[in-house]
Design a protein around this motif. Structure first.
Motif, mmCIF file in Angstrom:
data_model
loop_
_atom_site.group_PDB
_atom_site.id
_atom_site.type_symbol
_atom_site.label_atom_id
_atom_site.label_comp_id
_atom_site.label_asym_id
_atom_site.label_seq_id
_atom_site.Cartn_x
_atom_site.Cartn_y
_atom_site.Cartn_z
ATOM 1 N N GLY A 253 -3.009 -12.126 -12.704
ATOM 2 C CA GLY A 253 -4.374 -12.363 -12.249
ATOM 3 C C GLY A 253 -4.369 -12.566 -10.754
ATOM 4 O O GLY A 253 -3.317 -12.482 -10.096
ATOM 5 N N PRO A 254 -5.513 -12.872 -10.144
ATOM 6 C CA PRO A 254 -5.567 -13.076 -8.691
ATOM 7 C C PRO A 254 -4.762 -14.275 -8.214
ATOM 8 O O PRO A 254 -4.492 -14.406 -7.016
ATOM 9 C CB PRO A 254 -7.065 -13.261 -8.417
ATOM 10 N N HIS A 255 -4.370 -15.136 -9.145
ATOM 11 C CA HIS A 255 -3.536 -16.288 -8.808
ATOM 12 C C HIS A 255 -2.051 -15.925 -8.767
ATOM 13 O O HIS A 255 -1.225 -16.752 -8.369
ATOM 14 C CB HIS A 255 -3.721 -17.379 -9.865
ATOM 15 N N PHE A 256 -1.699 -14.706 -9.204
ATOM 16 C CA PHE A 256 -0.285 -14.326 -9.356
ATOM 17 C C PHE A 256 0.147 -13.501 -8.149
ATOM 18 O O PHE A 256 -0.453 -12.472 -7.830
ATOM 19 C CB PHE A 256 -0.070 -13.529 -10.639
ATOM 20 N N GLN A 257 1.220 -13.943 -7.489
ATOM 21 C CA GLN A 257 1.769 -13.276 -6.307
ATOM 22 C C GLN A 257 3.082 -12.600 -6.697
ATOM 23 O O GLN A 257 4.116 -13.258 -6.838
ATOM 24 C CB GLN A 257 1.992 -14.299 -5.198
ATOM 25 N N ALA A 258 3.026 -11.293 -6.918
ATOM 26 C CA ALA A 258 4.197 -10.524 -7.348
ATOM 27 C C ALA A 258 4.935 -10.036 -6.101
ATOM 28 O O ALA A 258 4.423 -9.208 -5.349
ATOM 29 C CB ALA A 258 3.772 -9.357 -8.216
ATOM 30 N N VAL A 259 6.143 -10.543 -5.908
ATOM 31 C CA VAL A 259 6.910 -10.242 -4.705
ATOM 32 C C VAL A 259 7.819 -9.041 -4.945
ATOM 33 O O VAL A 259 8.486 -8.951 -5.971
ATOM 34 C CB VAL A 259 7.755 -11.464 -4.284
ATOM 35 N N ARG A 278 -1.930 -9.987 -6.992
ATOM 36 C CA ARG A 278 -1.643 -9.825 -5.576
ATOM 37 C C ARG A 278 -0.167 -9.432 -5.394
ATOM 38 O O ARG A 278 0.709 -9.943 -6.097
ATOM 39 C CB ARG A 278 -1.959 -11.109 -4.810
ATOM 40 N N ILE A 279 0.099 -8.570 -4.413
ATOM 41 C CA ILE A 279 1.447 -8.100 -4.128
ATOM 42 C C ILE A 279 1.897 -8.671 -2.788
ATOM 43 O O ILE A 279 1.126 -8.723 -1.831
ATOM 44 C CB ILE A 279 1.501 -6.555 -4.059
ATOM 45 N N VAL A 280 3.165 -9.075 -2.714
ATOM 46 C CA VAL A 280 3.770 -9.465 -1.444
ATOM 47 C C VAL A 280 4.889 -8.473 -1.137
ATOM 48 O O VAL A 280 5.885 -8.390 -1.863
ATOM 49 C CB VAL A 280 4.323 -10.904 -1.477
ATOM 50 N N ALA A 351 -0.678 -9.165 7.378
ATOM 51 C CA ALA A 351 -0.011 -10.361 7.904
ATOM 52 C C ALA A 351 -0.983 -11.464 8.267
ATOM 53 O O ALA A 351 -0.560 -12.535 8.719
ATOM 54 C CB ALA A 351 0.814 -9.982 9.135
ATOM 55 N N THR A 352 -2.284 -11.224 8.079
ATOM 56 C CA THR A 352 -3.291 -12.224 8.443
ATOM 57 C C THR A 352 -4.278 -12.407 7.284
ATOM 58 O O THR A 352 -4.041 -13.192 6.373
ATOM 59 C CB THR A 352 -4.015 -11.802 9.738
ATOM 60 N N ARG A 353 -5.365 -11.637 7.302
ATOM 61 C CA ARG A 353 -6.445 -11.799 6.324
ATOM 62 C C ARG A 353 -5.968 -11.595 4.891
ATOM 63 O O ARG A 353 -6.282 -12.396 3.998
ATOM 64 C CB ARG A 353 -7.567 -10.808 6.657
ATOM 65 N N GLU A 354 -5.191 -10.539 4.644
ATOM 66 C CA GLU A 354 -4.746 -10.270 3.275
ATOM 67 C C GLU A 354 -3.665 -11.250 2.830
ATOM 68 O O GLU A 354 -3.563 -11.578 1.649
ATOM 69 C CB GLU A 354 -4.246 -8.825 3.162
ATOM 70 N N GLY A 355 -2.868 -11.723 3.772
ATOM 71 C CA GLY A 355 -1.906 -12.771 3.432
ATOM 72 C C GLY A 355 -2.601 -14.033 2.983
ATOM 73 O O GLY A 355 -2.202 -14.677 2.011
ATOM 74 N N ALA A 356 -3.677 -14.401 3.699
ATOM 75 C CA ALA A 356 -4.451 -15.578 3.287
ATOM 76 C C ALA A 356 -5.062 -15.369 1.913
ATOM 77 O O ALA A 356 -5.065 -16.282 1.074
ATOM 78 C CB ALA A 356 -5.540 -15.853 4.322
ATOM 79 N N LYS A 357 -5.564 -14.165 1.654
ATOM 80 C CA LYS A 357 -6.166 -13.873 0.350
ATOM 81 C C LYS A 357 -5.134 -13.976 -0.766
ATOM 82 O O LYS A 357 -5.404 -14.527 -1.837
ATOM 83 C CB LYS A 357 -6.789 -12.479 0.384
ATOM 84 N N ALA A 358 -3.943 -13.450 -0.526
ATOM 85 C CA ALA A 358 -2.889 -13.500 -1.546
ATOM 86 C C ALA A 358 -2.521 -14.933 -1.895
ATOM 87 O O ALA A 358 -2.205 -15.238 -3.053
ATOM 88 C CB ALA A 358 -1.659 -12.739 -1.065
ATOM 89 N N LEU A 359 -2.569 -15.831 -0.910
ATOM 90 C CA LEU A 359 -2.207 -17.232 -1.139
ATOM 91 C C LEU A 359 -3.403 -18.096 -1.522
ATOM 92 O O LEU A 359 -3.275 -19.313 -1.652
ATOM 93 C CB LEU A 359 -1.528 -17.814 0.105
ATOM 94 N N GLY A 360 -4.582 -17.471 -1.680
ATOM 95 C CA GLY A 360 -5.768 -18.227 -2.058
ATOM 96 C C GLY A 360 -6.354 -19.057 -0.931
ATOM 97 O O GLY A 360 -7.066 -20.036 -1.176
ATOM 98 N N LEU A 361 -6.082 -18.664 0.326
ATOM 99 C CA LEU A 361 -6.517 -19.431 1.491
ATOM 100 C C LEU A 361 -7.526 -18.661 2.332
ATOM 101 O O LEU A 361 -7.771 -19.008 3.491
ATOM 102 C CB LEU A 361 -5.296 -19.790 2.360
#
Length: 451
Positions: A253-259, A278-280, A351-361
């Motif tokens: 889900g959107p809470h999951f960060q798949a690295v 979300r993908i990292v 490295a900015t906006r999408e990184g914040a989105k991936a971390l829920g920030l």
């Protein structure tokens, strides 16, 4: 022009360029942005800024671009003390024969704290203000971050076999809950559940993970589909690709960060889209360990959020997000066969906006936007390697070096000014680093003597 009197503010920064990283807001020339009580106001054209604010201080940066502080969405900060320790090896050999034995011999809270101090100094010097960390002794990481003032998402280490942090998965969850109670309302420290990988977490532990996510409301970060071998082992063991197994366990889900996600077929892509997972992306680590290539262009075309991470210094071997940006942009073009894939501004967004989105920030970080946290960096583009600047985003992604970061503010407080740390003692950090290097070298020499 406002009819009210200008507002008193702590700081006004006037810059040659501002890259707000906000949807629909392009690069701004000769603009200014203000900071007050840790938050942003503006931006405005420089000619109008004094109609809006009356600053206590003004910083003028005639050759610089302002950006949001960079977000490193996946790291193992304590492993910075293992930089160069086991190079030029495939992932499982690297882990089984070198990294895990070294961790068993050396890792304790003091080791992790020392490695994290080194990592934070490197990241701050390179413009990273927020990072997600998945490593042993997260309480030690939290202590360092509290003192240094960075932002961190602590991904607590959850794995089925004993580690220096917990003897098993269940105890790891218990310790996670205790850590959450301590940092629940901390302004700069958040928690996530950090199961290591599908191949080190049983079905029973996945059930515990699902229950803990629902009960605690924490996001999940996990290494997934890092290598083709991982996928093949999953198919041989369960008859399922690891991502499908996680999907069936109700974890995505959107809470999951798949690295990593270097292995993505059509079924995987459909699952990622359906669940908004979300993908990292960690391009340099994936290249160094020959793990594979994350198909970033394909993911973005499918509307999937992709953030950027360095992975740990033991498999990168640095934490330089600008270096990572360039690698990500170039690799996306090579993998897709499309020179237009992942243009400079899209790479910066990772490295900015999408990184914040991936971390829920995303509601408070990753953009230079009115009301957001005042995490700002300035980069000097008047250098031989970046001049002339036809397009600031292209200069930053394709030509800039991290040493061109001249200023770093976090929550409106300065951490780097004119390329010098405000308070951090780099020499003391290096001296402590060499202490641990000597200890690791001595242990390795003793091991060779016994062979």
């Amino acid at each position: 022009m406002p009819s009210t009197a200008p507002r008193d503010v702590d700081l006004l920064i006037e810059a040659r360029w501002i890259l707000p990283m906000s949807d629909g807001l392009p690069t701004l020339e000769d603009h200014a942005i203000a900071m007050h009580d840790g938050h942003l106001l503006g931006p405005w054209p420089q000619s109008e800024a004094r109609h809006h604010v009356r600053p206590l201080r003004v910083v003028r940066l005639d050759h610089h671009a302002l950006l949001p502080g960079l977000i490193n969405a996946h790291n193992h900060a304590g492993m910075s003390l293992m930089r160069g320790f086991a190079d030029d090896l495939p992932l499982m050999t690297w882990l089984n024969d070198h990294i895990w034995p070294a961790e068993a011999a050396h890792v304790n809270p003091d080791f992790v704290a020392a490695g994290t101090r080194l990592a934070c100094a490197e990241m701050l010097r390179g413009g990273t203000t927020t990072f997600a960390d998945m490593y042993l002794a997260p309480e030690a990481v939290a202590g360092v971050v509290e003192r240094l003032g960075m932002r961190v998402q602590l991904c607590t280490p959850l794995i089925d076999f004993p580690t220096p942090w917990a003897p098993d998965f269940a105890i790891g969850l218990t310790k996670t809950e205790a850590l959450l109670e301590r940092y629940r309302d901390h302004p700069r420290i958040s928690l996530a559940l950090g199961p290591h990988a599908p191949y080190t977490v049983s079905d029973e532990s996945l059930t515990r993970l699902h229950d803990a996510h629902l009960r605690l409301g924490l996001p999940i970060q996990m290494h997934v589909h890092e290598t083709a071998d991982e996928v093949e082992q999953g198919l041989a063991k369960d008859g399922k690709r690891p991502l499908a197994r996680l999907f069936e366990a109700g974890l995505l889900g959107p809470h999951f960060q798949a690295v990593h996600m270097t292995q993505i077929d059509d079924q995987d892509l459909a699952i990622l889209r359906e669940t908004d997972t979300r993908i990292v992306h960690c391009p340099q680590s994936n290249l160094k360990l020959a793990s594979g290539f994350c198909p970033v262009a394909r993911l973005l075309d499918a509307g999937i959020t992709v953030a950027l991470g360095t992975d740990g210094a033991a498999s990168n071997n640095d934490l330089d997000m600008f270096d990572e940006l360039k690698c990500a942009a170039l690799l996306a073009k090579g993998v897709s066969g499309d020179a237009a894939a992942l243009p400079a501004m899209a790479a910066l967004a990772m490295a900015t906006r999408e990184g914040a989105k991936a971390l829920g920030l995303e509601a408070r970080l990753g953009q230079l936007h009115q009301g957001f946290e005042a995490d700002v960096i300035a980069v000097d583009l008047e250098r031989l390697n970046t001049a002339p600047v036809h397009h600031p985003a292209s200069a930053v992604v394709y030509a800039m070096q991290s040493q061109q970061v001249s200023h770093v503010w976090i929550g409106g407080q300065p951490y780097l000014t004119d390329s010098e740390f405000e308070a951090l003692d780099a020499e003391a950090i290096l001296a402590n680093t060499h202490h641990y290097q000597n200890a690791m070298t001595a242990t390795a020499s003793q091991g060779k003597e016994r062979m």
